[in-house]
Scaffold this motif. Structure first.
Motif, PDB file in Angstrom:
ATOM      1  N   GLY A   1       7.055   8.040  -0.481  1.00 30.70           N
ATOM      2  CA  GLY A   1       6.428   8.035   0.836  1.00 30.70           C
ATOM      3  C   GLY A   1       7.023   9.136   1.720  1.00 30.70           C
ATOM      4  O   GLY A   1       8.097   9.673   1.417  1.00 30.70           O
TER       5      GLY A   1
ATOM      6  N   GLU B   1      16.836   0.031   4.456  1.00 33.24           N
ATOM      7  CA  GLU B   1      17.177  -0.089   5.866  1.00 33.24           C
ATOM      8  C   GLU B   1      17.673  -1.497   6.212  1.00 33.24           C
ATOM      9  O   GLU B   1      18.451  -1.670   7.151  1.00 33.24           O
ATOM     10  CB  GLU B   1      15.975   0.296   6.741  1.00 33.24           C
ATOM     11  CG  GLU B   1      15.574   1.776   6.624  1.00 33.24           C
ATOM     12  CD  GLU B   1      14.571   2.080   5.489  1.00 33.24           C
ATOM     13  OE1 GLU B   1      14.327   1.178   4.646  1.00 33.24           O
ATOM     14  OE2 GLU B   1      14.044   3.207   5.447  1.00 33.24           O
TER      15      GLU B   1
ATOM     16  N   SER C   1       4.202   3.764  -1.543  1.00 35.39           N
ATOM     17  CA  SER C   1       4.530   4.367  -2.831  1.00 35.39           C
ATOM     18  C   SER C   1       5.162   3.343  -3.791  1.00 35.39           C
ATOM     19  O   SER C   1       4.723   3.186  -4.939  1.00 35.39           O
ATOM     20  CB  SER C   1       5.459   5.559  -2.550  1.00 35.39           C
ATOM     21  OG  SER C   1       6.109   5.958  -3.681  1.00 35.39           O
ATOM     22  N   VAL C   2       6.153   2.599  -3.321  1.00 33.08           N
ATOM     23  CA  VAL C   2       6.797   1.588  -4.183  1.00 33.08           C
ATOM     24  C   VAL C   2       5.832   0.431  -4.458  1.00 33.08           C
ATOM     25  O   VAL C   2       5.726  -0.057  -5.589  1.00 33.08           O
ATOM     26  CB  VAL C   2       8.104   1.060  -3.534  1.00 33.08           C
ATOM     27  CG1 VAL C   2       8.657  -0.134  -4.301  1.00 33.08           C
ATOM     28  CG2 VAL C   2       9.146   2.170  -3.467  1.00 33.08           C
TER      29      VAL C   2
ATOM     30  N   ASN D   1       0.492  -2.239   6.668  1.00 31.65           N
ATOM     31  CA  ASN D   1       0.613  -2.126   8.128  1.00 31.65           C
ATOM     32  C   ASN D   1      -0.722  -1.752   8.757  1.00 31.65           C
ATOM     33  O   ASN D   1      -1.212  -2.444   9.643  1.00 31.65           O
ATOM     34  CB  ASN D   1       1.671  -1.087   8.492  1.00 31.65           C
ATOM     35  CG  ASN D   1       2.061  -1.186   9.937  1.00 31.65           C
ATOM     36  OD1 ASN D   1       2.110  -2.294  10.478  1.00 31.65           O
ATOM     37  ND2 ASN D   1       2.324  -0.066  10.575  1.00 31.65           N
ATOM     38  N   ASN D   2      -1.348  -0.674   8.271  1.00 30.02           N
ATOM     39  CA  ASN D   2      -2.628  -0.206   8.814  1.00 30.02           C
ATOM     40  C   ASN D   2      -3.692  -0.006   7.744  1.00 30.02           C
ATOM     41  O   ASN D   2      -4.869   0.023   8.064  1.00 30.02           O
ATOM     42  CB  ASN D   2      -2.428   1.152   9.523  1.00 30.02           C
ATOM     43  CG  ASN D   2      -1.881   0.962  10.917  1.00 30.02           C
ATOM     44  OD1 ASN D   2      -2.449   0.236  11.728  1.00 30.02           O
ATOM     45  ND2 ASN D   2      -0.756   1.599  11.181  1.00 30.02           N
ATOM     46  N   SER D   3      -3.283   0.159   6.498  1.00 28.52           N
ATOM     47  CA  SER D   3      -4.235   0.521   5.434  1.00 28.52           C
ATOM     48  C   SER D   3      -5.048  -0.700   5.009  1.00 28.52           C
ATOM     49  O   SER D   3      -4.886  -1.241   3.905  1.00 28.52           O
ATOM     50  CB  SER D   3      -3.482   1.083   4.227  1.00 28.52           C
ATOM     51  OG  SER D   3      -2.554   2.043   4.628  1.00 28.52           O
TER      52      SER D   3
ATOM     53  N   THR E   1       0.817  -1.222   0.000  1.00 25.39           N
ATOM     54  CA  THR E   1       0.000   0.000   0.000  1.00 25.39           C
ATOM     55  C   THR E   1       0.850   1.272   0.000  1.00 25.39           C
ATOM     56  O   THR E   1       0.308   2.377   0.059  1.00 25.39           O
ATOM     57  CB  THR E   1      -0.927   0.007   1.231  1.00 25.39           C
ATOM     58  OG1 THR E   1      -0.117  -0.277   2.383  1.00 25.39           O
ATOM     59  CG2 THR E   1      -2.031  -1.014   1.110  1.00 25.39           C
TER      60      THR E   1
ATOM     61  N   ASP F   1      16.098   0.748  -5.469  1.00 23.62           N
ATOM     62  CA  ASP F   1      16.452   2.151  -5.295  1.00 23.62           C
ATOM     63  C   ASP F   1      17.048   2.610  -6.629  1.00 23.62           C
ATOM     64  O   ASP F   1      17.918   1.925  -7.188  1.00 23.62           O
ATOM     65  CB  ASP F   1      17.530   2.238  -4.187  1.00 23.62           C
ATOM     66  CG  ASP F   1      17.277   3.403  -3.262  1.00 23.62           C
ATOM     67  OD1 ASP F   1      16.515   4.302  -3.635  1.00 23.62           O
ATOM     68  OD2 ASP F   1      17.856   3.405  -2.161  1.00 23.62           O
TER      69      ASP F   1
HETATM   70  P1  NDP Z   1       5.616   4.205   2.137  1.00 23.84           P
HETATM   71  O1  NDP Z   1       5.602   4.862   3.458  1.00 23.84           O
HETATM   72  O2  NDP Z   1       4.921   4.876   1.007  1.00 23.84           O
HETATM   73  O3  NDP Z   1       5.015   2.718   2.263  1.00 23.84           O
HETATM   74  C1  NDP Z   1       5.455   1.826   3.229  1.00 23.84           C
HETATM   75  C2  NDP Z   1       4.746   0.498   3.147  1.00 23.84           C
HETATM   76  O4  NDP Z   1       5.175  -0.311   4.254  1.00 23.84           O
HETATM   77  C3  NDP Z   1       3.221   0.612   3.293  1.00 23.84           C
HETATM   78  O5  NDP Z   1       2.614  -0.467   2.621  1.00 23.84           O
HETATM   79  C4  NDP Z   1       3.020   0.471   4.802  1.00 23.84           C
HETATM   80  O6  NDP Z   1       1.707   0.047   5.150  1.00 23.84           O
HETATM   81  C5  NDP Z   1       4.049  -0.603   5.131  1.00 23.84           C
HETATM   82  N1  NDP Z   1       4.544  -0.512   6.506  1.00 23.84           N
HETATM   83  C6  NDP Z   1       4.880   0.615   7.180  1.00 23.84           C
HETATM   84  N2  NDP Z   1       5.310   0.310   8.422  1.00 23.84           N
HETATM   85  C7  NDP Z   1       5.222  -1.042   8.547  1.00 23.84           C
HETATM   86  C8  NDP Z   1       5.461  -1.950   9.606  1.00 23.84           C
HETATM   87  N3  NDP Z   1       5.900  -1.541  10.803  1.00 23.84           N
HETATM   88  N4  NDP Z   1       5.241  -3.259   9.385  1.00 23.84           N
HETATM   89  C9  NDP Z   1       4.788  -3.707   8.176  1.00 23.84           C
HETATM   90  N5  NDP Z   1       4.522  -2.880   7.130  1.00 23.84           N
HETATM   91  C10 NDP Z   1       4.735  -1.572   7.313  1.00 23.84           C
HETATM   92  O7  NDP Z   1       7.148   3.934   1.771  1.00 23.84           O
HETATM   93  P2  NDP Z   1       7.854   3.962   0.350  1.00 23.84           P
HETATM   94  O8  NDP Z   1       7.104   3.114  -0.615  1.00 23.84           O
HETATM   95  O9  NDP Z   1       8.188   5.349  -0.013  1.00 23.84           O
HETATM   96  O10 NDP Z   1       9.243   3.273   0.693  1.00 23.84           O
HETATM   97  C11 NDP Z   1       9.357   1.887   0.965  1.00 23.84           C
HETATM   98  C12 NDP Z   1      10.829   1.518   1.044  1.00 23.84           C
HETATM   99  O11 NDP Z   1      11.392   1.717  -0.241  1.00 23.84           O
HETATM  100  C13 NDP Z   1      11.636   2.388   2.013  1.00 23.84           C
HETATM  101  O12 NDP Z   1      12.611   1.613   2.617  1.00 23.84           O
HETATM  102  C14 NDP Z   1      12.268   3.434   1.099  1.00 23.84           C
HETATM  103  O13 NDP Z   1      13.491   3.927   1.611  1.00 23.84           O
HETATM  104  C15 NDP Z   1      12.502   2.617  -0.161  1.00 23.84           C
HETATM  105  N6  NDP Z   1      12.513   3.409  -1.385  1.00 23.84           N
HETATM  106  C16 NDP Z   1      11.408   4.125  -1.743  1.00 23.84           C
HETATM  107  C17 NDP Z   1      11.409   4.890  -2.894  1.00 23.84           C
HETATM  108  C18 NDP Z   1      10.198   5.641  -3.335  1.00 23.84           C
HETATM  109  O14 NDP Z   1      10.203   6.192  -4.427  1.00 23.84           O
HETATM  110  N7  NDP Z   1       9.150   5.714  -2.557  1.00 23.84           N
HETATM  111  C19 NDP Z   1      12.611   4.953  -3.744  1.00 23.84           C
HETATM  112  C20 NDP Z   1      13.678   4.109  -3.306  1.00 23.84           C
HETATM  113  C21 NDP Z   1      13.635   3.370  -2.164  1.00 23.84           C
HETATM  114  P3  NDP Z   1       0.524   1.121   5.462  1.00 23.84           P
HETATM  115  O15 NDP Z   1       0.143   1.722   4.133  1.00 23.84           O
HETATM  116  O16 NDP Z   1      -0.552   0.316   6.036  1.00 23.84           O
HETATM  117  O17 NDP Z   1       1.118   2.128   6.401  1.00 23.84           O
END
Ligand code: NDP
Length: 390
Positions: free
Chosen positions: A207, A128, A17-18, A41-43, A15, A152
């Motif tokens: 995100g 991470e 951005s990626v 996680n929550n969505s 749910t 990335d």
């Molecule tokens: P988002 O915040 O948009 O999405 C995070 C996702 O992880 C959501 O599905 C969220 O669920 C879920 N999530 C959050 N916390 C937890 C948890 N504690 N346990 C289980 N699931 C969890 O992040 P991004 O998509 O931006 O980034 C994801 C990863 O990709 C990061 O590590 C980021 O550094 C890396 N990245 C992202 C890029 C980008 O363009 N966005 C580019 C390059 C790397 P819910 O929606 O329910 O909160």
């Protein structure tokens, strides 16, 4: 894609951005993929909608309190559901050709490792994992024959141009950085920036956490550490160059002076498509790059005084041991507090620096030590946040 049978994939963090960009590509190439599991996680509502749309086998919500809502939303379907950490691991362990690891933060480490341990191909967005446990993570990947495909955009670019058969011919890796939304600001102008301003990235749609990391340039610091673990180079062979247009996604310089780069419009669907289709290529509905329309490509040295987070990450990489874990954990806590309006933008680097100064932990020898250090650093950073918030 030339594959005849569909590639099966699971998406951890579906749910986000990626995750949503990944599903967008799958939606446009329905015959090429079968989606096995999705997690959030929550969505819950969004997760259930996606699970039904893609007719998945298993949908998981990380927050165990949301289980009954998910179950209710999926009633009348054949989709199995689960909640909590064990279910996230189960989603990663389910048989699939590829796992997109797109949970944000160190919460992604355990589920991603579960996929590594079953020898899956991992499209790794969650940087991470490598920042906190790079050595252990890559050792597990080797031992289990798991292929790691960086998502990335910078690392994906390097992966595309790195000569893995002749690593000794590589002189250095040049990571490009956009500089984020505040690249042209200096000193006091940064003191009062708001979370809304910080997450408004000029080139990329991402995100909230990574957007703030881009604004502080901690993101580039985390990426330095990520690159160190992904590619066979020494720490001092990785350089950062600011390139505000985000057209060149990174470069590799070779012994003969050649510099190979990967270019493209700044759209995450390109590196995601690369990982999804690897070793083939697939169509991605992204804007095609026009060089005449992007004629002004500029480059600059990073300004470590204005963006101390990058310097802290560089020091952590060179220091090694537990420093990257502390850096990452303190940063996660500080960014959360900044987004919640508890601390200012410049307090983020102060919290991280103080957490690093206070820490004297040795290199972790096991994953349980990684988690122990992570928790300890979070507690210390939380106390620092409370001090700054007063
Ligand atoms: P988002 O915040 O948009 O999405 C995070 C996702 O992880 C959501 O599905 C969220 O669920 C879920 N999530 C959050 N916390 C937890 C948890 N504690 N346990 C289980 N699931 C969890 O992040 P991004 O998509 O931006 O980034 C994801 C990863 O990709 C990061 O590590 C980021 O550094 C890396 N990245 C992202 C890029 C980008 O363009 N966005 C580019 C390059 C790397 P819910 O929606 O329910 O909160």
């Amino acid at each position: 894609m030339s594959n005849v049978s569909p590639k099966s994939i699971s998406i951890l963090g579906a749910t986000g951005s990626v995750g949503l960009s990944t599903l967008d590509l799958v939606r446009k190439n329905r015959d090429a993929f079968k989606v096995v599991a999705l997690t959030a996680n929550n969505s819950v509502e969004e997760l259930a909608t996606l699970a039904i749309e893609f007719d998945v086998e298993f949908a998981v919500v990380g927050n165990a309190e949301q289980y009954s809502t998910l179950k209710q939303a999926l009633s009348g379907t054949n989709i199995a559901c689960g909640a909590g950490q064990a279910a996230l691991i189960e989603a990663a362990e389910r048989s699939s050709d590829l796992v997109m690891a797109a949970i944000v933060g160190s919460a992604g480490l355990t589920p991603t490792l579960a996929a590594v341990q079953r020898g899956a191909t991992i499209a790794l967005a969650n940087k991470e994992c490598l920042v906190c446990a790079g050595d252990l993570f890559m050792k597990e990947a080797d031992a289990n024959n798991a292929k790691i495909l960086p998502v990335d955009s910078e690392h994906n670019a390097i992966f595309q141009v790195f000569d893995f058969d002749r690593p000794a011919s590589v002189e250095k890796i040049i990571l490009t950085a956009s500089g984020g939304p505040f690249w042209n600001r200096r000193g006091d102008c940064l003191k009062n920036v708001t979370p809304e301003e910080a997450i408004a990235h000029p080139n990329w749609s991402m995100g909230p956490k990574i957007s703030v990391d881009s604004a502080t340039m901690m993101n580039k610091g985390l990426e330095l550490i990520e690159a160190f673990h992904l590619f066979p180079v020494a720490a001092d062979q990785i350089e950062v160059v600011v390139h505000p247009q985000s057209i060149i996604h990174s470069m590799v310089q070779y012994a003969d002076g050649s510099v190979l780069a990967q270019l493209g419009s700044p759209d995450m669907r390109t590196p995601i498509a690369y990982a999804l289709a690897w070793p083939n290529r697939m169509n991605a509905p992204v804007d095609r790059l026009s060089l005449p329309k992007n004629a002004d490509l500029t480059f600059a040295e990073p300004d470590l005084d204005t963006f101390p987070c990058l310097d802290l990450a560089m020091q952590s990489l060179h220091h090694g041991g537990a420093a990257p874990i502390v850096l990452n954990a303190a940063n996660e806590i500080a960014v959360e507090a900044f987004l919640a309006g508890q601390i200012g933008f410049m307090d983020i680097s102060s919290v991280v620096k103080s957490a690093l100064d206070k820490s004297d932990m040795k290199a972790p020898q096991s994953l349980s030590m990684v988690f122990e250090y992570d928790m300890e650093a979070r507690r210390a950073a939380q106390a620092l946040v409370e001090h700054h918030a007063q």
